[in-house]
Design a protein around this motif. Structure first.
Motif, mmCIF file in Angstrom:
data_model
loop_
_atom_site.group_PDB
_atom_site.id
_atom_site.type_symbol
_atom_site.label_atom_id
_atom_site.label_comp_id
_atom_site.label_asym_id
_atom_site.label_seq_id
_atom_site.Cartn_x
_atom_site.Cartn_y
_atom_site.Cartn_z
ATOM 1 N N GLY A 145 0.771 -1.258 0.106
ATOM 2 C CA GLY A 145 -0.011 -0.202 -0.120
ATOM 3 C C GLY A 145 0.807 1.315 0.045
ATOM 4 N N SER A 146 2.203 1.207 -0.029
ATOM 5 C CA SER A 146 3.138 2.335 0.128
ATOM 6 C C SER A 146 3.195 2.699 -1.558
ATOM 7 N N ARG A 147 3.336 3.993 -1.799
ATOM 8 C CA ARG A 147 3.775 4.872 -2.746
ATOM 9 C C ARG A 147 4.851 3.989 -3.476
ATOM 10 N N SER A 148 5.984 3.751 -2.873
ATOM 11 C CA SER A 148 6.971 3.064 -3.417
ATOM 12 C C SER A 148 7.448 1.759 -2.715
ATOM 13 N N CYS A 149 7.985 0.784 -3.305
ATOM 14 C CA CYS A 149 8.567 -0.464 -2.591
ATOM 15 C C CYS A 149 9.667 0.091 -1.633
ATOM 16 N N PHE A 150 10.443 1.073 -1.923
ATOM 17 C CA PHE A 150 11.708 1.573 -1.297
ATOM 18 C C PHE A 150 11.042 2.480 -0.165
ATOM 19 N N PHE A 151 10.699 2.002 0.670
ATOM 20 C CA PHE A 151 9.926 2.975 2.036
ATOM 21 C C PHE A 151 10.885 2.671 3.136
ATOM 22 N N ARG A 152 11.768 1.779 3.180
ATOM 23 C CA ARG A 152 12.470 1.720 4.435
ATOM 24 C C ARG A 152 14.004 2.014 4.109
ATOM 25 N N SER A 153 14.471 2.399 5.334
ATOM 26 C CA SER A 153 16.025 2.951 5.306
ATOM 27 C C SER A 153 16.674 2.316 6.494
ATOM 28 N N PHE A 154 18.015 2.171 6.238
ATOM 29 C CA PHE A 154 18.934 1.456 7.183
ATOM 30 C C PHE A 154 18.999 2.367 8.350
ATOM 31 N N SER A 155 18.872 3.655 8.293
ATOM 32 C CA SER A 155 18.811 4.517 9.380
ATOM 33 C C SER A 155 17.983 4.513 10.527
#
Length: 106
Positions: free
Chosen positions: A96-106
């Motif tokens: 349901g997120s706009r992009s599949c890239f919504f997680r950050s290492f930080s």
């Protein structure tokens, strides 16, 4: 749109496709295509992929309605990765997120 003859598919006949929003340049997702799904993408103007886990074709948004209309297809200097610029309807990610890239290492 003409599909180049010199694209390099891997040993399974697949090529990675980075899907990018044509307006914002946001990377939305990464999926795999084979020659047939790339051809279908070019013919229909909608993104079609090959599912490695299900071993079948799938159109982005076929069940959710969150389709991707193709604006341009580019390929890299090594001819082994595609960049597909799209107009995205709704979220691109199955979460349901706009992009599949919504997680950050930080």
């Amino acid at each position: 749109m003409h599909i180049p003859d010199n694209l390099k598919y891997d040993e399974k006949g697949l090529i990675p496709a980075v899907i990018q929003d044509a307006t914002t340049n946001e990377v939305l997702m990464v999926a795999y295509m084979n020659a047939a799904s790339l051809k279908k993408t070019v013919e229909t103007g909608l993104t079609w992929f090959w599912s490695r886990s299900r071993q079948k074709f799938w159109q982005k948004g076929e069940t959710s309605g969150h389709i991707q209309r193709v604006r341009d297809i580019l390929y890299d200097c090594d001819q082994d990765t595609l960049l597909i610029k799209v107009d995205q309807t709704g979220p691109a990610c199955h979460t349901g997120s706009r992009s599949c890239f919504f997680r950050s290492f930080s």
